[in-house]
Design a protein around this motif. Structure first.
Motif, PDB file in Angstrom:
ATOM      1  N   GLY A  13      11.122 122.410  32.017  1.00 40.58           N
ATOM      2  CA  GLY A  13       9.870 122.697  31.711  1.00 40.58           C
ATOM      3  C   GLY A  13       9.116 123.815  32.885  1.00 40.58           C
ATOM      4  O   GLY A  13       7.633 123.974  32.274  1.00 40.58           O
ATOM      5  N   ILE A  14       9.687 124.477  33.454  1.00 42.14           N
ATOM      6  CA  ILE A  14       9.146 125.443  34.321  1.00 42.14           C
ATOM      7  C   ILE A  14      10.181 126.472  34.063  1.00 42.14           C
ATOM      8  O   ILE A  14      11.252 126.719  34.470  1.00 42.14           O
ATOM      9  CB  ILE A  14      10.271 124.443  36.284  1.00 42.14           C
ATOM     10  N   VAL A  15       8.737 127.305  34.596  1.00 42.07           N
ATOM     11  CA  VAL A  15       9.670 128.458  33.966  1.00 42.07           C
ATOM     12  C   VAL A  15      10.260 129.645  35.258  1.00 42.07           C
ATOM     13  O   VAL A  15       9.904 129.057  36.272  1.00 42.07           O
ATOM     14  CB  VAL A  15       8.456 130.006  34.133  1.00 42.07           C
ATOM     15  N   GLU A  16      11.673 130.254  34.809  1.00 40.60           N
ATOM     16  CA  GLU A  16      12.354 130.132  35.869  1.00 40.60           C
ATOM     17  C   GLU A  16      12.400 131.948  35.633  1.00 40.60           C
ATOM     18  O   GLU A  16      12.827 132.386  36.841  1.00 40.60           O
ATOM     19  CB  GLU A  16      14.168 130.052  35.696  1.00 40.60           C
ATOM     20  N   ASN A  17      12.394 132.648  34.769  1.00 41.82           N
ATOM     21  CA  ASN A  17      12.335 134.099  34.629  1.00 41.82           C
ATOM     22  C   ASN A  17      11.413 134.397  33.652  1.00 41.82           C
ATOM     23  O   ASN A  17      10.780 133.315  32.810  1.00 41.82           O
ATOM     24  CB  ASN A  17      13.899 134.171  33.909  1.00 41.82           C
ATOM     25  N   ILE A  18      10.874 135.683  34.362  1.00 42.12           N
ATOM     26  CA  ILE A  18       9.555 135.443  32.996  1.00 42.12           C
ATOM     27  C   ILE A  18      10.205 137.863  32.900  1.00 42.12           C
ATOM     28  O   ILE A  18      10.028 138.292  34.005  1.00 42.12           O
ATOM     29  CB  ILE A  18       7.916 136.187  33.749  1.00 42.12           C
ATOM     30  N   HIS A  19      10.033 138.205  31.724  1.00 41.17           N
ATOM     31  CA  HIS A  19      10.909 140.239  31.434  1.00 41.17           C
ATOM     32  C   HIS A  19       8.865 140.282  30.809  1.00 41.17           C
ATOM     33  O   HIS A  19       9.111 139.970  29.678  1.00 41.17           O
ATOM     34  CB  HIS A  19      11.110 139.663  30.400  1.00 41.17           C
ATOM     35  N   ILE A  20       8.904 140.570  31.696  1.00 40.42           N
ATOM     36  CA  ILE A  20       7.628 142.161  31.337  1.00 40.42           C
ATOM     37  C   ILE A  20       8.016 143.262  30.951  1.00 40.42           C
ATOM     38  O   ILE A  20       9.084 143.600  31.062  1.00 40.42           O
ATOM     39  CB  ILE A  20       7.012 142.553  32.608  1.00 40.42           C
ATOM     40  N   GLY A  21       7.029 143.795  29.832  1.00 46.62           N
ATOM     41  CA  GLY A  21       7.582 145.097  29.943  1.00 46.62           C
ATOM     42  C   GLY A  21       5.996 145.876  28.610  1.00 46.62           C
ATOM     43  O   GLY A  21       5.354 145.671  28.964  1.00 46.62           O
ATOM     44  N   ARG A 316      21.725 126.551  27.779  1.00 45.91           N
ATOM     45  CA  ARG A 316      22.749 126.046  27.711  1.00 45.91           C
ATOM     46  C   ARG A 316      23.477 126.143  29.063  1.00 45.91           C
ATOM     47  O   ARG A 316      23.863 127.316  29.653  1.00 45.91           O
ATOM     48  CB  ARG A 316      24.010 125.338  26.561  1.00 45.91           C
ATOM     49  N   ASN A 317      23.614 125.177  29.853  1.00 40.72           N
ATOM     50  CA  ASN A 317      25.001 125.604  30.601  1.00 40.72           C
ATOM     51  C   ASN A 317      26.781 125.855  30.693  1.00 40.72           C
ATOM     52  O   ASN A 317      26.432 125.897  29.430  1.00 40.72           O
ATOM     53  CB  ASN A 317      24.677 124.341  31.637  1.00 40.72           C
ATOM     54  N   ASP A 318      26.906 125.496  31.687  1.00 40.56           N
ATOM     55  CA  ASP A 318      28.505 126.411  31.404  1.00 40.56           C
ATOM     56  C   ASP A 318      29.138 125.037  30.608  1.00 40.56           C
ATOM     57  O   ASP A 318      30.115 125.175  29.801  1.00 40.56           O
ATOM     58  CB  ASP A 318      28.962 126.497  32.831  1.00 40.56           C
ATOM     59  N   SER A 319      28.893 123.538  30.590  1.00 40.41           N
ATOM     60  CA  SER A 319      29.572 122.894  30.231  1.00 40.41           C
ATOM     61  C   SER A 319      28.652 122.592  28.425  1.00 40.41           C
ATOM     62  O   SER A 319      28.908 121.280  27.785  1.00 40.41           O
ATOM     63  CB  SER A 319      29.150 121.226  30.701  1.00 40.41           C
ATOM     64  N   GLY A 320      27.373 123.056  28.159  1.00 44.60           N
ATOM     65  CA  GLY A 320      27.243 123.459  26.916  1.00 44.60           C
ATOM     66  C   GLY A 320      26.146 122.547  26.538  1.00 44.60           C
ATOM     67  O   GLY A 320      25.516 122.485  25.215  1.00 44.60           O
ATOM     68  N   VAL A 321      25.226 122.050  27.503  1.00 36.97           N
ATOM     69  CA  VAL A 321      24.480 121.463  28.071  1.00 36.97           C
ATOM     70  C   VAL A 321      22.950 121.220  27.756  1.00 36.97           C
ATOM     71  O   VAL A 321      23.071 122.742  28.215  1.00 36.97           O
ATOM     72  CB  VAL A 321      24.417 120.125  28.851  1.00 36.97           C
ATOM     73  N   GLU A 322      21.627 121.196  26.817  1.00 37.34           N
ATOM     74  CA  GLU A 322      20.291 122.286  27.210  1.00 37.34           C
ATOM     75  C   GLU A 322      20.287 122.016  28.295  1.00 37.34           C
ATOM     76  O   GLU A 322      19.781 120.873  28.091  1.00 37.34           O
ATOM     77  CB  GLU A 322      19.652 121.374  25.115  1.00 37.34           C
ATOM     78  N   VAL A 323      19.781 123.025  28.532  1.00 37.47           N
ATOM     79  CA  VAL A 323      19.067 122.723  29.336  1.00 37.47           C
ATOM     80  C   VAL A 323      17.892 123.713  30.060  1.00 37.47           C
ATOM     81  O   VAL A 323      16.664 123.052  31.027  1.00 37.47           O
ATOM     82  CB  VAL A 323      19.621 123.331  31.397  1.00 37.47           C
ATOM     83  N   GLY A 324      17.465 124.667  29.349  1.00 37.39           N
ATOM     84  CA  GLY A 324      15.856 125.250  28.940  1.00 37.39           C
ATOM     85  C   GLY A 324      15.492 125.616  27.969  1.00 37.39           C
ATOM     86  O   GLY A 324      16.451 125.781  26.674  1.00 37.39           O
ATOM     87  N   THR A 325      14.593 127.062  27.234  1.00 35.65           N
ATOM     88  CA  THR A 325      14.563 127.338  26.738  1.00 35.65           C
ATOM     89  C   THR A 325      14.313 128.953  26.484  1.00 35.65           C
ATOM     90  O   THR A 325      14.037 129.512  27.693  1.00 35.65           O
ATOM     91  CB  THR A 325      13.260 127.256  25.657  1.00 35.65           C
ATOM     92  N   ILE A 326      14.427 129.492  25.761  1.00 37.65           N
ATOM     93  CA  ILE A 326      13.810 131.113  26.029  1.00 37.65           C
ATOM     94  C   ILE A 326      12.731 131.025  24.548  1.00 37.65           C
ATOM     95  O   ILE A 326      12.898 130.981  24.001  1.00 37.65           O
ATOM     96  CB  ILE A 326      15.047 132.107  25.798  1.00 37.65           C
ATOM     97  N   ASN A 327      11.566 131.747  25.227  1.00 41.38           N
ATOM     98  CA  ASN A 327      10.376 131.853  24.468  1.00 41.38           C
ATOM     99  C   ASN A 327       9.845 133.334  24.156  1.00 41.38           C
ATOM    100  O   ASN A 327       9.437 134.038  25.053  1.00 41.38           O
ATOM    101  CB  ASN A 327       9.479 130.769  24.684  1.00 41.38           C
ATOM    102  N   GLU A 328       9.817 133.579  23.505  1.00 43.03           N
ATOM    103  CA  GLU A 328       8.361 135.040  23.189  1.00 43.03           C
ATOM    104  C   GLU A 328       6.862 134.720  23.131  1.00 43.03           C
ATOM    105  O   GLU A 328       7.190 133.584  23.030  1.00 43.03           O
ATOM    106  CB  GLU A 328       8.276 135.632  21.923  1.00 43.03           C
ATOM    107  N   VAL A 329       6.786 135.015  24.639  1.00 44.14           N
ATOM    108  CA  VAL A 329       5.330 134.830  24.916  1.00 44.14           C
ATOM    109  C   VAL A 329       3.952 136.088  24.849  1.00 44.14           C
ATOM    110  O   VAL A 329       3.292 136.440  25.276  1.00 44.14           O
ATOM    111  CB  VAL A 329       5.511 134.539  26.311  1.00 44.14           C
ATOM    112  N   PHE A 330       4.144 137.385  23.502  1.00 43.18           N
ATOM    113  CA  PHE A 330       3.465 138.183  23.167  1.00 43.18           C
ATOM    114  C   PHE A 330       3.000 138.030  21.821  1.00 43.18           C
ATOM    115  O   PHE A 330       3.912 137.476  21.140  1.00 43.18           O
ATOM    116  CB  PHE A 330       4.593 139.825  23.945  1.00 43.18           C
TER     117      PHE A 330
END
Length: 341
Positions: A13-21, A316-330
């Motif tokens: 639930g915490i933003v870890e990375n933002i791709h700007i452009g 997903r992490n190296d064990s395949g466990v769901e750990v986060g999301t990738i969301n388009e925000v534009f």
């Protein structure tokens, strides 16, 4: 420079990375219709220039003269990943075309894809110029020089007549005067060009809609080239890479480049797009392009689904466990609601 977030990656639930452009989409009136950020930002094409750089070879009769297959000819536009079928086609090109591996200016390399690279290292094979992802482009350069009467020596120099010819072609496609094109040096050692993002989108609009090209010879060469790209999508990259995935759709002409640059054109919709991810990431291209297609109401849902499969929204992490999301925000700004057709 107007920079806006394109994609957010979260973990717990915490933003870890933002791709700007920035993104620009032009219509067939060469107007910016869809945009996010600064469409005047000068951007290097990097390998998204390969279809433009390949046009001189398609201006010649080389495909028929040397009895090239469509797979072999597609390599002139490719960033091949060094799979066995790429290497086989490249070896065949060297046998058919008036080129030796020693002629190539690109440096010796291992393939981009991990599996063939690891196999070559495990089998004790050395790096080769042929394995470089730009080797097909360089074979095309040399063959074009010999067919057009240009010297082969120094074909990689910006002052060489081949590179000047390519700049003239880019100027016609992009509608940017040669004097306004910025020249840099690409990874393989040849000139690379920067123009405004909007002009990059115009270039790919014309690749998708060659009837907009005023020069009849360039128009015919583009038709020949893009037909081959769509007929042999795996040669342009490889399985599970965005360029090959998009080119499976006969309505799309597409090519990406290093440092987060991606360009594509839509034939029926008569639209051209260019985007730049400012941190240089290629990982989020499928997410961004899928979102663009969704936002403009693109009708081929299978293409969008294939893009979504390349880069799912779940992390997903190296064990395949769901750990986060990738969301388009534009959200693209649409200037002309009725500009299709």
């Amino acid at each position: 420079m107007d920079l806006l977030p394109l994609v957010e990656e979260t973990r717990a639930g915490i933003v870890e990375n933002i791709h700007i452009g920035m993104i620009c989409g032009v219509n067939n009136r060469l107007e910016t219709q869809f945009h996010l950020g600064d469409d005047s930002h000068y951007t290097f094409f990097r390998s998204a220039s390969k279809p433009i750089q390949a046009i001189p070879i398609f201006l010649t009769n080389s495909i028929d003269k040397y009895n090239l297959t469509k797979e072999e000819a597609a390599l002139f536009t490719a960033s091949h990943r060094g799979e066995a079928y790429h290497i086989a086609a490249l070896e065949s090109l060297l046998k058919k075309c008036p080129v030796t591996e020693a002629d190539l200016y690109c440096p010796a390399s291992y393939p981009l894809n991990a599996r063939p690279k690891e196999e070559m290292i495990r089998n004790g094979l050395e790096k080769r110029r042929l394995y470089h992802n730009c080797s097909g482009k360089h074979i095309g350069f040399i063959t074009a020089c010999r067919e057009l009467g240009y010297p082969v020596e120094g074909y990689w120099e910006v002052e060489h007549p081949l590179q000047q010819h390519i700049m003239q072609i880019l100027s016609i496609l992009s509608e940017v005067p040669v004097s306004k094109i910025t020249v840099g040096l690409d990874g393989c050692g040849v000139p690379v060009f920067a123009i405004p993002l909007k002009s990059m989108a115009i270039t790919y609009l014309k690749l998708a809609c060659p009837e907009l090209i005023t020069d009849p010879q360039i128009k015919n060469a583009v038709i020949k080239m893009t037909t081959i790209m769509n007929a042999s999508p795996l040669m342009i990259a490889s399985e599970r890479f965005i360029c090959s995935t998009l080119l499976e759709d006969q309505n799309i002409v597409a090519k990406g480049g290093a440092q987060g640059v991606y360009c594509f054109g839509l034939k029926e919709e008569r639209l051209g797009f260019a985007l730049k991810v400012l941190n240089g990431s290629e990982e989020v291209w499928p997410n961004i392009v899928a979102s663009i297609l969704e936002q403009i109401g693109y009708c081929n849902k299978e293409t969008i689904a294939r893009l979504r499969a390349l880069k799912p929204s779940v992390v997903r992490n190296d064990s395949g466990v769901e750990v986060g999301t990738i969301n388009e925000v534009f959200s693209l700004f649409n200037t002309y609601e009725d500009s299709f057709g």
